[in-house]
Design an enzyme around this catalytic site. Structure first.
Site, PDB file in Angstrom:
ATOM      1  N   ASP A  54     -43.167  -2.109 -47.280  1.00  0.00           N
ATOM      2  CA  ASP A  54     -43.207  -0.748 -46.740  1.00  0.00           C
ATOM      3  C   ASP A  54     -44.562  -0.087 -46.993  1.00  0.00           C
ATOM      4  OD1 ASP A  54     -40.630  -1.270 -46.087  1.00  0.00           O
ATOM      5  OD2 ASP A  54     -39.738   0.420 -47.170  1.00  0.00           O
ATOM      6  N   ASP A  66     -45.025   2.811 -52.403  1.00  0.00           N
ATOM      7  CA  ASP A  66     -43.627   2.919 -51.992  1.00  0.00           C
ATOM      8  C   ASP A  66     -42.762   2.474 -53.162  1.00  0.00           C
ATOM      9  OD1 ASP A  66     -41.682   3.237 -49.543  1.00  0.00           O
ATOM     10  OD2 ASP A  66     -41.041   1.428 -50.614  1.00  0.00           O
ATOM     11  N   GLU A 118     -38.657   1.543 -54.546  1.00  0.00           N
ATOM     12  CA  GLU A 118     -37.234   1.322 -54.315  1.00  0.00           C
ATOM     13  C   GLU A 118     -36.511   1.798 -55.568  1.00  0.00           C
ATOM     14  OE1 GLU A 118     -36.276   0.620 -51.405  1.00  0.00           O
ATOM     15  OE2 GLU A 118     -38.286   0.099 -50.673  1.00  0.00           O
ATOM     16  N   HIS A 132     -37.514  -1.992 -46.374  1.00  0.00           N
ATOM     17  CA  HIS A 132     -36.996  -1.432 -47.624  1.00  0.00           C
ATOM     18  C   HIS A 132     -37.344  -2.303 -48.832  1.00  0.00           C
ATOM     19  CE1 HIS A 132     -34.921   1.858 -45.671  1.00  0.00           C
ATOM     20  NE2 HIS A 132     -34.354   0.995 -44.816  1.00  0.00           N
TER      21      HIS A 132
END
Length: 571
Positions: free
Chosen positions: A170, A24, A26, A165
């Site tokens: 995540d 994942d 960001e 998030h």
């Protein structure tokens, strides 16, 4: 790693043996070309067990927008001392090497990773990818969850980590979602990575259950035959890996409606392992012609061929026939349809004033001339205006066009098309173009097939992917046999063994070969391929200088672009 991807696809690795890296990211925004990565989190799992975790902040080299900070909790201060994207990317790629990447809405995360590789001037390793959003949409109904977001699915499957998030959190939640989805497809009989990647709820359960038909097929190049319960052949295909190709018919990758119908009827699959890819292609053609399977649309009727013949008589004419006869006539073709043969004949008549009447003319018994003579399109040998010798000069022009140097004729056609186009008579110019292309194609086939049809034996070889040699024995245009020599072995004993065991092929009537036109064309394409070496030939191999084959190669791309003007019908 590319080798891992190929192995997984070929062998159908059980899901319990697959190493997944759930990742994942960001980021500072939604565009991989304009925004940067701020955090990478990943979890490596295999067989339901966590093997390791990876987490790093990334300095995006730009301020983090306020709304992103509110969403993720990541501030400029948190990433100020973090590594830039290149060292962070290198570390992640080392962690993920040899695995299958998993992400929720994988298109987003993978696009950022690929963009980072491009900016770092690194090649993307081309990982196999599984998208949990795609799987969830197939497996989880709206009665169970309001949407397919990660948070909703994490609650459904009882994830131990709540997604918030942050990349690693995540990724951990996505691991639990992945395991829940795998449990669901497992109950539907999906147990391998290939089946998981191709899973779709659009594939009927009855179709999916038939995947067992591929279980005992060989991982080898060759031909496969789908058969119904009475042993009738439904479909014939070819592949470099019979088992892998047949398995694809039971997944979402097969989207042809006719094939879905065929699979519902099929009860067995018969494999035929072939020594070389060319042999597989040829066997496919022969089997389709033999069985005429209802679900094969092409190559079912190779006997439906047409030839254009210049007759042998005092005043020869062009005739369209179904077979080549031993009458010393000149032939061009074969043509796939009567219409294309008609176009070729009309193309000759455009520029060569051959007679177009159908009856056999006598030198002594004269008759009245037709309208074509009044129009100047025929020399009227029928009424004695044109003698046998004078007409022979016209025939010589036609022979040169059909079997020799066609360049003057093509130049004439082009001038005619230019003249018609200048007058904006595009429809008429298109008709001339179609006739020219049909004739050049037919003449090209005849000129290519004729030396093949006259060659009693031709042995050629090409390096195989395994390092040995693919060896072909071709007799009168028919593939009489093929073999492969192992890497490092002397190929000549294999050549001699092939020649001794190859099919005995009777001589045909040139330019027709001892095989179907489609088979001989495949043989010719293989002979023309880079790296093919002539080992021995019994016969001669010649083609006319300026012949139709060379003209066709330079003509078709040019004409396709030049003459596709409004009003032109397609060739």
């Amino acid at each position: 790693m590319r080798m891992v991807q190929g192995t997984l696809d070929d062998l159908g690795t059980p899901l319990s043996d697959v190493t997944f890296v759930v990742v994942d990211l960001e980021t500072t925004g939604g565009s991989p070309s304009e925004c940067g990565i701020t955090e990478i989190g990943a979890v490596k799992v295999r067989g339901g067990e966590v093997l390791g975790e990876f987490q790093t902040f990334v300095n995006p080299g730009e301020p983090i927008p306020a709304f992103i900070t509110v969403l993720t909790g990541i501030t400029d201060a948190m990433v100020r001392s973090a590594p830039r994207v290149e060292p962070a990317l290198v570390a992640f790629l080392e962690f993920a090497a040899g695995s299958v990447l998993v992400a929720h809405n994988a298109g987003f995360d993978i696009s950022f990773l690929k963009a980072a590789c491009a900016r770092a001037d690194r090649d993307w390793p081309r990982f196999p990818v599984v998208d949990t959003v795609h799987l969830a949409r197939q497996l989880v109904s709206r009665d169970e969850v309001p949407n397919h977001r990660l948070g909703s699915l994490a609650r459904l499957f009882g994830a131990t980590t709540v997604p918030d998030h942050r990349a690693l959190h995540d990724a951990r939640a996505t691991v639990d979602v992945l395991h829940g989805l795998i449990a669901r497809v497992g109950s539907l009989g999906v147990h391998s990575l290939e089946e998981l990647k191709g899973y779709s709820s659009r594939v009927p359960t009855a179709t999916r259950r038939k995947r067992h038909l591929a279980d005992h097929l060989p991982e080898a190049a060759g031909v496969y035959l789908f058969k119904d319960g009475q042993g009738r052949v439904l479909y014939v295909g070819t592949s470099v890996s019979i088992r892998t190709r047949v398995r694809s018919y039971f997944t979402a990758s097969e989207q042809r409606r006719r094939m879905a119908e065929m699979v519902r009827i099929a009860e067995s699959v018969t494999p035929i392992v072939c020594a070389t890819p060319l042999e597989a292609e040829v066997r496919e053609l022969r089997l389709i012609a033999e069985h005429k399977p209802r679900y094969n649309r092409r190559s079912r009727h190779p006997e439906r061929a047409w030839w254009v013949k210049l007759t042998v008589e005092p005043f020869p004419r062009l005739s369209i026939v179904r077979d080549v006869a031993g009458d010393d006539a000149r032939y061009i073709g074969p043509f796939a349809s009567r219409g294309s043969a008609d176009d070729a004949v009309a193309g000759v008549h455009e520029i060569v004033p051959l007679r177009q009447c159908l009856e056999r003319l006598s030198v002594t018994r004269l008759r009245s001339a037709c309208a074509l003579a009044d129009m100047g399109r025929c020399g009227a040998p029928c009424d004695g205006t044109q003698s046998v010798d004078e007409y022979a000069e016209v025939v010589a022009e036609a022979v040169a066009l059909l079997t020799g140097d066609a360049r003057p004729a093509v130049s004439t056609w082009r001038h005619r098309m230019d003249h018609l186009a200048e007058q904006q008579r595009f429809e008429d110019a298109g008709v001339v173009r179609d006739r020219m292309i049909s004739l050049v194609r037919g003449a090209s086939r005849a000129q290519r097939l004729d030396p093949l049809a006259r060659t009693a034996e031709l042995v050629a070889a090409r390096r195989s992917e395994t390092g040995g040699w693919e060896i072909m024995c071709i007799r009168f245009g028919r593939l009489a046999g093929s073999t492969q020599s192992p890497r490092g072995a002397d190929p000549m004993p294999y050549v001699e063994a092939l020649r001794a065991s190859a099919e005995v092929v009777p001589a045909p009537l040139p330019p027709s070969t001892a095989a179907t036109p489609e088979e001989s064309e495949k043989v010719l394409r293989w002979l023309d391929a880079p790296g093919v070496r002539l080992v021995d030939i019994v016969g001669t191999w010649t083609c006319p200088v300026g012949g139709a084959t060379g003209i066709r190669q330079e003509l078709e791309p040019v004409e396709a672009s030049k003459w596709n003007a409004p009003g032109f019908r397609s060739a």
